[in-house]
Scaffold this motif. Structure first.
Motif, PDB file in Angstrom:
ATOM      1  N   GLU A   1       2.896  16.229 -22.482  1.00  0.00           N
ATOM      2  CA  GLU A   1       2.416  15.755 -21.162  1.00  0.00           C
ATOM      3  C   GLU A   1       3.617  14.941 -20.570  1.00  0.00           C
ATOM      4  O   GLU A   1       4.117  15.068 -19.348  1.00  0.00           O
ATOM      5  CB  GLU A   1       1.283  14.855 -20.884  1.00  0.00           C
ATOM      6  N   ALA A   2       4.129  14.218 -21.475  1.00  0.00           N
ATOM      7  CA  ALA A   2       5.297  13.416 -20.842  1.00  0.00           C
ATOM      8  C   ALA A   2       6.560  14.106 -20.667  1.00  0.00           C
ATOM      9  O   ALA A   2       7.077  14.060 -19.543  1.00  0.00           O
ATOM     10  CB  ALA A   2       5.918  12.293 -21.992  1.00  0.00           C
ATOM     11  N   ASP A   3       6.778  15.041 -21.584  1.00  0.00           N
ATOM     12  CA  ASP A   3       7.873  16.100 -21.040  1.00  0.00           C
ATOM     13  C   ASP A   3       7.888  16.853 -19.724  1.00  0.00           C
ATOM     14  O   ASP A   3       8.689  16.892 -18.923  1.00  0.00           O
ATOM     15  CB  ASP A   3       8.169  17.301 -21.994  1.00  0.00           C
ATOM     16  N   ALA A   4       6.432  17.268 -19.447  1.00  0.00           N
ATOM     17  CA  ALA A   4       6.304  17.863 -18.263  1.00  0.00           C
ATOM     18  C   ALA A   4       6.368  16.996 -17.158  1.00  0.00           C
ATOM     19  O   ALA A   4       6.715  17.691 -15.940  1.00  0.00           O
ATOM     20  CB  ALA A   4       4.946  18.509 -18.270  1.00  0.00           C
ATOM     21  N   LEU A   5       6.412  15.712 -17.416  1.00  0.00           N
ATOM     22  CA  LEU A   5       6.327  14.760 -15.959  1.00  0.00           C
ATOM     23  C   LEU A   5       7.785  14.031 -16.054  1.00  0.00           C
ATOM     24  O   LEU A   5       8.109  13.264 -15.315  1.00  0.00           O
ATOM     25  CB  LEU A   5       5.267  13.739 -16.210  1.00  0.00           C
ATOM     26  N   GLY A   6       8.685  14.505 -16.780  1.00  0.00           N
ATOM     27  CA  GLY A   6       9.822  13.924 -16.964  1.00  0.00           C
ATOM     28  C   GLY A   6       9.999  12.298 -17.379  1.00  0.00           C
ATOM     29  O   GLY A   6      10.704  11.782 -17.137  1.00  0.00           O
ATOM     30  N   LEU A   7       8.984  12.065 -18.326  1.00  0.00           N
ATOM     31  CA  LEU A   7       8.746  10.916 -18.969  1.00  0.00           C
ATOM     32  C   LEU A   7       9.201  11.217 -20.597  1.00  0.00           C
ATOM     33  O   LEU A   7       9.434  12.113 -21.081  1.00  0.00           O
ATOM     34  CB  LEU A   7       7.427  10.522 -18.609  1.00  0.00           C
TER      35      LEU A   7
END
Length: 215
Positions: free
Chosen positions: A118-124
């Protein structure tokens, strides 16, 4: 992404000898507090229910920005690695109180992977964790009421922070007075890898201000 609170870029604020400042989004904190208050109200002297979440955000040279929290299931009693860690390390080192299956948290590996994606998908990035310390000296059994928890890490916290080595670990102390809840926050860096028994370093923590004026 929110702007620097001082109006200056991180490059102008960097002090290589100073710890980074944690900038936390107020909605992320509200999401955690909602879960923590819900869990708190289910605590009994025999069930010191924990509340835990992962911190998603971005790391800069001078700041660690927390944008979201991600919750997961507690695999404290179902994960073989967790059972082994508690039986062979946690209980012998920190005492029989940790035999209670409701005490402490071990996030389900599937939920950890989900939060990372989820973090990767949000650029986090996955930056660390936040967990609740309740006013156990009021809620717990009589034999455990001598120890007053706070927003400071316990020896068990220091052990966990050192093992995970996440750059941010926030402790939220939550207490109820009359019919209202109050909380205090502190952010901690893990102890150095070569000195895992040493104290954690407190990080400056700021929560984004939201007002009716829309700031």
């Amino acid at each position: 992404m929110p702007h620097s609170l001082s109006g200056l870029s991180d490059e102008h604020c960097t002090n290589d000898s100073a710890p980074p400042t944690v900038l936390m989004d107020n909605q992320a904190l509200d999401d955690f507090l909602t879960a923590a208050v819900t869990e708190y109200q289910l605590i009994t002297p025999r069930t010191p229910l924990p509340c835990f979440a992962l911190l998603l955000g971005n790391a800069g040279r001078a700041t660690l920005r927390i944008e979201r929290v991600a919750f997961g299931r507690n695999a404290r009693t179902s994960d073989p690695a967790a059972r082994l860690e508690f039986s062979e390390t946690i209980v012998p080192r920190f005492g029989p109180a940790y035999e209670n299956e409701h005490r402490a948290w071990w996030i389900d590996s599937r939920d950890l992977l989900k939060a990372s994606r989820e973090a990767d998908a949000l650029g986090l990035e996955l930056l660390g964790s936040i967990h609740m310390h309740p006013d156990w000296h009021r809620l717990g059994p009589p034999q455990e009421r001598a120890v007053v928890l706070s927003e400071r890490p316990t020896p068990m916290d220091r052990h966990v922070f050192g093992q995970t080595a996440w750059p941010i670990n926030i402790i939220c102390y939550l207490e109820r007075r009359a019919d209202a809840f109050y909380h205090a926050l502190a952010a901690w860096a893990p102890p150095p890898a070569e000195h895992l028994d040493s104290e954690c370093t407190e990080l400056p923590l700021r929560v984004r201000t939201s007002t009716a004026a829309g700031v």
